[in-house]
Structure formats: structure tokens, C-alpha cells
Write a protein that holds these residues in place. Structure first.
Motif, PDB file in Angstrom:
ATOM      1  N   GLY A  49       0.768  -1.232   0.000  1.00 53.06           N
ATOM      2  CA  GLY A  49       0.000   0.000   0.000  1.00 53.06           C
ATOM      3  C   GLY A  49       0.797   1.278   0.000  1.00 53.06           C
ATOM      4  O   GLY A  49       0.218   2.368  -0.058  1.00 53.06           O
ATOM      5  N   GLY A  50       2.110   1.190   0.063  1.00 49.91           N
ATOM      6  CA  GLY A  50       2.908   2.394   0.033  1.00 49.91           C
ATOM      7  C   GLY A  50       2.862   3.065  -1.331  1.00 49.91           C
ATOM      8  O   GLY A  50       2.358   2.502  -2.308  1.00 49.91           O
ATOM      9  N   LEU A  56      -3.355   7.882   2.683  1.00 50.92           N
ATOM     10  CA  LEU A  56      -2.894   6.613   2.144  1.00 50.92           C
ATOM     11  C   LEU A  56      -3.262   5.526   3.147  1.00 50.92           C
ATOM     12  O   LEU A  56      -3.289   5.790   4.365  1.00 50.92           O
ATOM     13  N   ARG A  57      -3.552   4.328   2.662  1.00 52.09           N
ATOM     14  CA  ARG A  57      -3.844   3.224   3.565  1.00 52.09           C
ATOM     15  C   ARG A  57      -2.889   2.068   3.303  1.00 52.09           C
ATOM     16  O   ARG A  57      -2.779   1.589   2.171  1.00 52.09           O
ATOM     17  N   LEU A  58      -2.231   1.628   4.343  1.00 53.98           N
ATOM     18  CA  LEU A  58      -1.357   0.463   4.279  1.00 53.98           C
ATOM     19  C   LEU A  58      -2.103  -0.760   4.772  1.00 53.98           C
ATOM     20  O   LEU A  58      -2.973  -0.671   5.642  1.00 53.98           O
ATOM     21  N   TYR A  74      -4.575  -2.790   9.136  1.00 51.44           N
ATOM     22  CA  TYR A  74      -4.553  -1.609   8.269  1.00 51.44           C
ATOM     23  C   TYR A  74      -3.979  -0.420   9.031  1.00 51.44           C
ATOM     24  O   TYR A  74      -4.117  -0.318  10.244  1.00 51.44           O
ATOM     25  N   LEU A  75      -3.394   0.481   8.278  1.00 52.88           N
ATOM     26  CA  LEU A  75      -2.981   1.769   8.823  1.00 52.88           C
ATOM     27  C   LEU A  75      -3.507   2.860   7.888  1.00 52.88           C
ATOM     28  O   LEU A  75      -2.995   3.011   6.781  1.00 52.88           O
ATOM     29  N   GLN A  76      -4.541   3.541   8.340  1.00 55.45           N
ATOM     30  CA  GLN A  76      -5.074   4.667   7.588  1.00 55.45           C
ATOM     31  C   GLN A  76      -4.309   5.915   7.984  1.00 55.45           C
ATOM     32  O   GLN A  76      -4.311   6.301   9.158  1.00 55.45           O
ATOM     33  N   VAL A 102       6.653   4.911   1.823  1.00 54.39           N
ATOM     34  CA  VAL A 102       5.695   5.999   1.720  1.00 54.39           C
ATOM     35  C   VAL A 102       6.480   7.289   1.512  1.00 54.39           C
ATOM     36  O   VAL A 102       7.339   7.629   2.327  1.00 54.39           O
ATOM     37  N   THR A 103       6.184   7.985   0.436  1.00 54.96           N
ATOM     38  CA  THR A 103       6.845   9.243   0.135  1.00 54.96           C
ATOM     39  C   THR A 103       5.793  10.340   0.062  1.00 54.96           C
ATOM     40  O   THR A 103       4.840  10.235  -0.705  1.00 54.96           O
TER      41      THR A 103
END
Length: 124
Positions: free
Chosen positions: A7-8, A17-19, A79-81, A120-121
């Protein structure tokens, strides 16, 4: 336990973004699952943790109020929102696990299992 994160990507400042992290290989009931991150030249930083059995959560100081961790027990996925992203959030994010929950989450080193990272950028 095996952890597969995804998800990155690249997102503009202020964006979201959601991982996702698929977890396998052990009975997860007593586990804590979470995320840590590491920016270039910096130490790993605790981001968030969730207690698999109850859904209880903990957050690092720099992400509290912007990031939300959740889990889907049927899909064995965490998940990481991430909302209101800023360039300081640019890091490699790692899914991580610990075989028990703890009360004080102060360090990324509390986790004992790690997956591969996802980058993640956040552009300004």
C-alpha cells in the motif's frame, strides 16, 4: 508469524494513504500487531499497535490524531489509515508483531517479528 505489507506510494502533503498487512503463521489471539517506520538516517520509530483480541490501540506521539490502525480478523489483515500526511511522514513502513500486548508502547523494539517494508513518500 509472517507479515506481508503493501500500500505504500507517493502522495502529496495533506493527502491520505492506507497500508495493509496480511498476517499468517500463528494463532493470533494474544498478539499485538502494528506498524513502525524508519526514515533515512533515523532510528526506527513506533507508529501504532492494535491488540488482536480486543481491538485496543496505541499510537506514537507524532501520528496520534492523524493515523488510525484497525484490523479485520476474518481477513487476518491489519490496516494503517494515514491522513493529513506531511513530508516528515516519509519513511519505510514496516508491519510488525509481538506475541503479547503491553501497556506502554514507547519503542519500535517492543515488536519481535517484522515484515518487509513498504515505502511511503510525501511530497511538499
Amino acid at each position: 508469524v509472517q507479515l506481508q505489507a503493501s500500500g505504500g506510494g507517493l502522495v502529496q502533503a495533506g493527502g491520505s494513504l492506507r497500508l495493509s498487512c496480511v498476517v499468517s503463521g500463528d494463532y493470533l489471539f494474544n498478539y499485538a500487531l502494528g506498524w513502525v517506520r524508519q526514515a533515512p538516517g533515523k532510528e526506527r520509530e513506533f507508529v501504532a499497535a492494535i491488540r488482536w483480541s480486543t481491538g485496543g490501540t496505541a499510537y506514537g506521539r507524532s501520528v496520534k490524531g492523524r493515523f488510525t490502525i484497525s484490523r479485520d480478523r476474518a481477513k487476518s489483515t491489519v490496516y494503517l489509515q494515514m491522513n493529513s500526511l506531511n513530508p516528515e511522514d516519509t519513511s519505510v513502513y514496516y508491519c510488525a508483531a509481538r506475541s503479547s500486548w503491553i501497556v506502554n508502547w514507547n519503542s519500535a523494539s517492543e515488536f519481535g517479528y517484522w515484515g518487509q517494508g513498504t515505502l511511503v513518500t510525501v511530497s511538499s
